[in-house]
Motif scaffolding. Structure first.
Motif, PDB file in Angstrom:
ATOM      1  N   ALA A  71       6.086  26.499  72.219  1.00 21.84           N
ATOM      2  CA  ALA A  71       6.482  26.895  73.566  1.00 21.84           C
ATOM      3  C   ALA A  71       5.309  26.799  74.541  1.00 21.84           C
ATOM      4  CB  ALA A  71       7.034  28.320  73.546  1.00 21.84           C
ATOM      5  N   VAL A  72       4.092  26.984  74.041  1.00 21.53           N
ATOM      6  CA  VAL A  72       2.910  26.851  74.900  1.00 21.53           C
ATOM      7  C   VAL A  72       2.592  25.389  75.144  1.00 21.53           C
ATOM      8  CG1 VAL A  72       0.444  27.318  75.086  1.00 21.53           C
ATOM      9  CG2 VAL A  72       1.967  29.058  74.162  1.00 21.53           C
ATOM     10  N   ASN A  73       2.639  24.604  74.084  1.00 20.42           N
ATOM     11  CA  ASN A  73       2.237  23.201  74.199  1.00 20.42           C
ATOM     12  C   ASN A  73       3.197  22.367  75.041  1.00 20.42           C
ATOM     13  OD1 ASN A  73      -0.023  23.642  72.596  1.00 20.42           O
ATOM     14  ND2 ASN A  73       1.095  23.235  70.703  1.00 20.42           N
ATOM     15  N   THR A  74       4.399  22.870  75.271  1.00 24.66           N
ATOM     16  CA  THR A  74       5.372  22.148  76.102  1.00 24.66           C
ATOM     17  C   THR A  74       5.643  22.867  77.417  1.00 24.66           C
ATOM     18  OG1 THR A  74       7.219  23.251  74.992  1.00 24.66           O
ATOM     19  CG2 THR A  74       6.488  21.143  74.081  1.00 24.66           C
ATOM     20  N   ALA A  75       4.850  23.892  77.724  1.00 26.06           N
ATOM     21  CA  ALA A  75       5.123  24.725  78.897  1.00 26.06           C
ATOM     22  C   ALA A  75       4.762  24.014  80.196  1.00 26.06           C
ATOM     23  CB  ALA A  75       4.353  26.039  78.797  1.00 26.06           C
ATOM     24  N   MET A  76       5.458  24.394  81.249  1.00 24.22           N
ATOM     25  CA  MET A  76       5.135  23.951  82.599  1.00 24.22           C
ATOM     26  C   MET A  76       4.133  24.924  83.210  1.00 24.22           C
ATOM     27  SD  MET A  76       7.100  21.295  82.910  1.00 24.22           S
ATOM     28  CE  MET A  76       7.157  20.972  84.678  1.00 24.22           C
ATOM     29  N   THR A  77       3.513  24.507  84.298  1.00 27.44           N
ATOM     30  CA  THR A  77       2.632  25.409  85.044  1.00 27.44           C
ATOM     31  C   THR A  77       3.184  25.584  86.454  1.00 27.44           C
ATOM     32  OG1 THR A  77       1.200  23.582  85.721  1.00 27.44           O
ATOM     33  CG2 THR A  77       0.587  24.779  83.722  1.00 27.44           C
ATOM     34  N   MET A  78       2.682  26.605  87.123  1.00 27.03           N
ATOM     35  CA  MET A  78       3.130  26.874  88.490  1.00 27.03           C
ATOM     36  C   MET A  78       2.799  25.683  89.394  1.00 27.03           C
ATOM     37  SD  MET A  78       4.565  29.254  90.389  1.00 27.03           S
ATOM     38  CE  MET A  78       4.267  30.859  89.620  1.00 27.03           C
ATOM     39  N   PRO A  79       3.743  25.221  90.206  1.00 21.28           N
ATOM     40  CA  PRO A  79       3.458  24.097  91.100  1.00 21.28           C
ATOM     41  C   PRO A  79       2.227  24.354  91.961  1.00 21.28           C
ATOM     42  CG  PRO A  79       5.801  24.579  91.094  1.00 21.28           C
ATOM     43  CD  PRO A  79       5.144  25.681  90.316  1.00 21.28           C
ATOM     44  N   GLY A  80       1.293  23.418  91.935  1.00 22.02           N
ATOM     45  CA  GLY A  80       0.075  23.541  92.720  1.00 22.02           C
ATOM     46  C   GLY A  80      -0.990  24.400  92.090  1.00 22.02           C
ATOM     47  N   ASP A  81      -0.697  25.003  90.934  1.00 17.92           N
ATOM     48  CA  ASP A  81      -1.690  25.874  90.273  1.00 17.92           C
ATOM     49  C   ASP A  81      -1.641  25.635  88.770  1.00 17.92           C
ATOM     50  OD1 ASP A  81      -3.437  27.757  89.390  1.00 17.92           O
ATOM     51  OD2 ASP A  81      -2.365  29.498  90.201  1.00 17.92           O
ATOM     52  N   SER A  83      -3.556  26.431  86.566  1.00 16.93           N
ATOM     53  CA  SER A  83      -4.125  27.530  85.774  1.00 16.93           C
ATOM     54  C   SER A  83      -3.080  28.544  85.350  1.00 16.93           C
ATOM     55  CB  SER A  83      -5.198  28.254  86.594  1.00 16.93           C
ATOM     56  OG  SER A  83      -4.599  28.941  87.697  1.00 16.93           O
ATOM     57  N   ASN A  84      -1.904  28.490  85.951  1.00 20.55           N
ATOM     58  CA  ASN A  84      -0.887  29.523  85.753  1.00 20.55           C
ATOM     59  C   ASN A  84       0.267  28.948  84.934  1.00 20.55           C
ATOM     60  OD1 ASN A  84       0.860  31.663  85.888  1.00 20.55           O
ATOM     61  ND2 ASN A  84       1.005  31.713  88.120  1.00 20.55           N
ATOM     62  N   GLY A 256     -10.012  27.483  91.055  1.00 22.01           N
ATOM     63  CA  GLY A 256      -8.668  26.990  91.276  1.00 22.01           C
ATOM     64  C   GLY A 256      -8.270  26.951  92.731  1.00 22.01           C
ATOM     65  N   PRO A 257      -6.973  26.820  92.992  1.00 19.90           N
ATOM     66  CA  PRO A 257      -6.481  26.731  94.367  1.00 19.90           C
ATOM     67  C   PRO A 257      -6.896  27.940  95.188  1.00 19.90           C
ATOM     68  CG  PRO A 257      -4.742  26.223  92.797  1.00 19.90           C
ATOM     69  CD  PRO A 257      -5.889  26.744  92.008  1.00 19.90           C
ATOM     70  N   ALA A 258      -7.333  27.677  96.405  1.00 23.53           N
ATOM     71  CA  ALA A 258      -7.786  28.755  97.281  1.00 23.53           C
ATOM     72  C   ALA A 258      -6.584  29.456  97.897  1.00 23.53           C
ATOM     73  CB  ALA A 258      -8.692  28.199  98.359  1.00 23.53           C
ATOM     74  N   ASN A 259      -6.466  30.751  97.672  1.00 18.54           N
ATOM     75  CA  ASN A 259      -5.429  31.551  98.307  1.00 18.54           C
ATOM     76  C   ASN A 259      -6.024  32.297  99.494  1.00 18.54           C
ATOM     77  OD1 ASN A 259      -3.521  30.881  96.312  1.00 18.54           O
ATOM     78  ND2 ASN A 259      -4.339  32.472  94.952  1.00 18.54           N
ATOM     79  N   PRO A 260      -5.222  32.632 100.483  1.00 16.10           N
ATOM     80  CA  PRO A 260      -5.759  33.414 101.605  1.00 16.10           C
ATOM     81  C   PRO A 260      -6.337  34.729 101.107  1.00 16.10           C
ATOM     82  CG  PRO A 260      -3.560  32.572 102.101  1.00 16.10           C
ATOM     83  CD  PRO A 260      -3.792  32.326 100.644  1.00 16.10           C
ATOM     84  N   LEU A 261      -7.536  35.054 101.538  1.00 17.44           N
ATOM     85  CA  LEU A 261      -8.167  36.320 101.170  1.00 17.44           C
ATOM     86  C   LEU A 261      -8.106  37.238 102.383  1.00 17.44           C
ATOM     87  CD1 LEU A 261      -9.637  37.874  98.951  1.00 17.44           C
ATOM     88  CD2 LEU A 261     -11.794  37.001  99.865  1.00 17.44           C
ATOM     89  N   LEU A 262      -7.266  38.260 102.260  1.00 20.60           N
ATOM     90  CA  LEU A 262      -7.021  39.158 103.378  1.00 20.60           C
ATOM     91  C   LEU A 262      -7.606  40.531 103.093  1.00 20.60           C
ATOM     92  CD1 LEU A 262      -3.285  38.226 104.081  1.00 20.60           C
ATOM     93  CD2 LEU A 262      -5.342  37.302 105.173  1.00 20.60           C
ATOM     94  N   PRO A 306      -1.552  22.634  77.707  1.00 17.68           N
ATOM     95  CA  PRO A 306      -1.326  21.862  78.941  1.00 17.68           C
ATOM     96  C   PRO A 306      -2.153  22.319  80.141  1.00 17.68           C
ATOM     97  CG  PRO A 306       0.755  22.610  77.973  1.00 17.68           C
ATOM     98  CD  PRO A 306      -0.333  23.346  77.295  1.00 17.68           C
ATOM     99  N   LEU A 307      -2.945  23.354  80.006  1.00 16.81           N
ATOM    100  CA  LEU A 307      -3.658  23.900  81.161  1.00 16.81           C
ATOM    101  C   LEU A 307      -4.818  23.005  81.569  1.00 16.81           C
ATOM    102  CD1 LEU A 307      -3.660  27.705  80.357  1.00 16.81           C
ATOM    103  CD2 LEU A 307      -2.630  26.623  82.326  1.00 16.81           C
ATOM    104  N   ASP A 308      -4.535  21.999  82.339  1.00 16.04           N
ATOM    105  CA  ASP A 308      -5.578  21.098  82.852  1.00 16.04           C
ATOM    106  C   ASP A 308      -6.163  21.732  84.111  1.00 16.04           C
ATOM    107  OD1 ASP A 308      -7.226  19.010  83.294  1.00 16.04           O
ATOM    108  OD2 ASP A 308      -5.672  17.623  83.993  1.00 16.04           O
ATOM    109  N   ASP A 309      -6.898  22.826  83.905  1.00 21.03           N
ATOM    110  CA  ASP A 309      -7.301  23.675  85.028  1.00 21.03           C
ATOM    111  C   ASP A 309      -8.810  23.752  85.221  1.00 21.03           C
ATOM    112  OD1 ASP A 309      -7.979  25.093  82.792  1.00 21.03           O
ATOM    113  OD2 ASP A 309      -6.913  26.922  83.317  1.00 21.03           O
TER     114      ASP A 309
END
Length: 371
Positions: A71-81, A83-84, A256-262, A306-309
């Motif tokens: 289940a890990v080796n075939t898992a998807m990741t969050m679009p644009g991230d 690492s997730n 990883g992807p930069a999120n707004p830091l508020l 699959p985590l090409d992060d």
């Protein structure tokens, strides 16, 4: 850009008084203390613990799959991230684990014993107990109780093992302290010290990262750590918004992807923050009373899922750990083993005794642990 290291002649190890970075190998002959000898043997107690006996890890995680880590080796990741990783087949479930307790023959009466807590129990128990038998008999180690704790089940993201070991928080140490060790004392009759200088953690791979995490978040419980191929990479699951890179953020900032830091201020609308987040943890924190011995192999893991992060190179992660530990003046010994894979067994039998000697160097029994 790896840190400088002292390359030792093949077959030799650094001394128990040496700090810093060392290269060993390429051959890895078992040390004498890793071989059965005619010495007094410790007594082994074994019992089973279930999720029904836990408040901290009840329920646990169970990942539905028909192939190991499928289940890990075939898992998807969050679009644009990348690492997730998303694990839709992980559900609440139960776990059963074996716990073994080594009580040395030299432990006398009701004195409080030094403690070694070992993750991934059952995988290397025979070797660990043999080394303890030999070195305690030779008075090269204190007469310690070793508690080996099997992981809660399966592997990596979405599993109970991954949830316990890869989390960057104090929860697993609290599980051991409040739920496992009281059971150990009740079932075996031993008394365990509360002195953090007389307590060590040990692990392999993800449980190696967990061994460090136990001391990092609870230095009032543990000062000594030993790890083989520790998973100082992004394996934490569920994905954390506070430490998005998991254990990678012990040593390195989030890449990883930069999120707004508020920034929040009362009930006012959030504004862009001028502050920094709390990682990387080691460079941005005060030095803690942790003595750390660890090893990585030149053929260790790299992107096993699959985590090409950019945060899944075990060698790079542990080399970077050496940099930040040195910069913060930690007492550490880092072994880079040539001709060695992930949690390399020949390397373990060659170095475990010397690693334990180094980890326990300077230990002195305190009066509060007398009968």
């Amino acid at each position: 850009e790896y840190p400088n290291a002292t390359e030792l002649p093949d077959g030799t190890l650094p001394s128990t008084s040496a700090n810093g970075n060392f290269i060993i190998g390429p051959t890895h002959k078992a040390a004498p203390e890793a071989v059965l000898q005619n010495v007094p043997k410790g007594k082994i107690f074994t019992f089973t613990m279930t999720s029904e006996q836990s408040k901290i890890y009840n329920p646990g995680f169970v990942r539905a799959e028909t192939v190991f880590d499928g289940a890990v080796n075939t898992a998807m990741t969050m679009p644009g991230d990348p690492s997730n990783v998303l694990i839709p087949t992980s559900y609440p479930g139960t776990w059963t684990r074996t716990i073994s307790v080594y009580v040395p023959a030299q432990l006398r009466g009701r004195q409080k014993a030094p403690l070694l807590v070992v993750g991934d129990g059952g995988l290397f128990d025979t070797t660990i107990f043999t080394v303890l038998d030999n070195l305690i008999h030779q008075r090269q180690l204190p007469a310690m109780v070793a508690v080996t704790i099997q992981a809660g089940g399966q592997d990596a993201q979405g599993s109970q093992r991954g949830f316990e070991y890869d989390a960057v928080n104090g929860l697993y140490a609290e599980f051991v302290e409040h739920e496992v060790l009281p059971l150990v004392e009740r079932k075996t009759g031993v008394r365990l010290t509360k002195d953090p200088d007389a307590r060590a953690t040990m692990g392999i791979s993800s449980s190696g990262a967990a061994a460090f995490t136990m001391a990092w978040f609870h230095p009032e419980w543990y000062h000594r750590v030993l790890a083989y191929s520790p998973t100082m990479v992004n394996q934490q699951w569920p994905h954390s918004t506070a430490l998005r890179g998991g254990a990678w953020e012990y040593h390195s900032p989030w890449p990883g992807p930069a999120n707004p830091l508020l920034n929040a201020n009362g009930f006012n609308l959030p504004t862009p923050s001028i502050l920094t987040l709390g990682s990387p943890l080691i460079p941005l924190s005060d030095t803690k009373p942790i003595r750390f011995w660890y090893e990585v192999g030149d053929r260790d893991l790299w992107y096993p899922n699959p985590l090409d992060d950019g945060m899944h190179d075990w060698v790079l992660a542990n080399e970077t750990m050496a940099k930040v530990l040195a910069a913060k003046n930690y007492q550490y010994q880092f072994i880079f083993a040539r001709n060695a894979g992930h949690v390399d067994f020949p390397t373990l039998t060659q170095t475990l005794g010397q690693g334990l000697r180094w980890v326990w160097a300077g230990y002195q029994r305190r009066d509060r642990d007398d009968d």
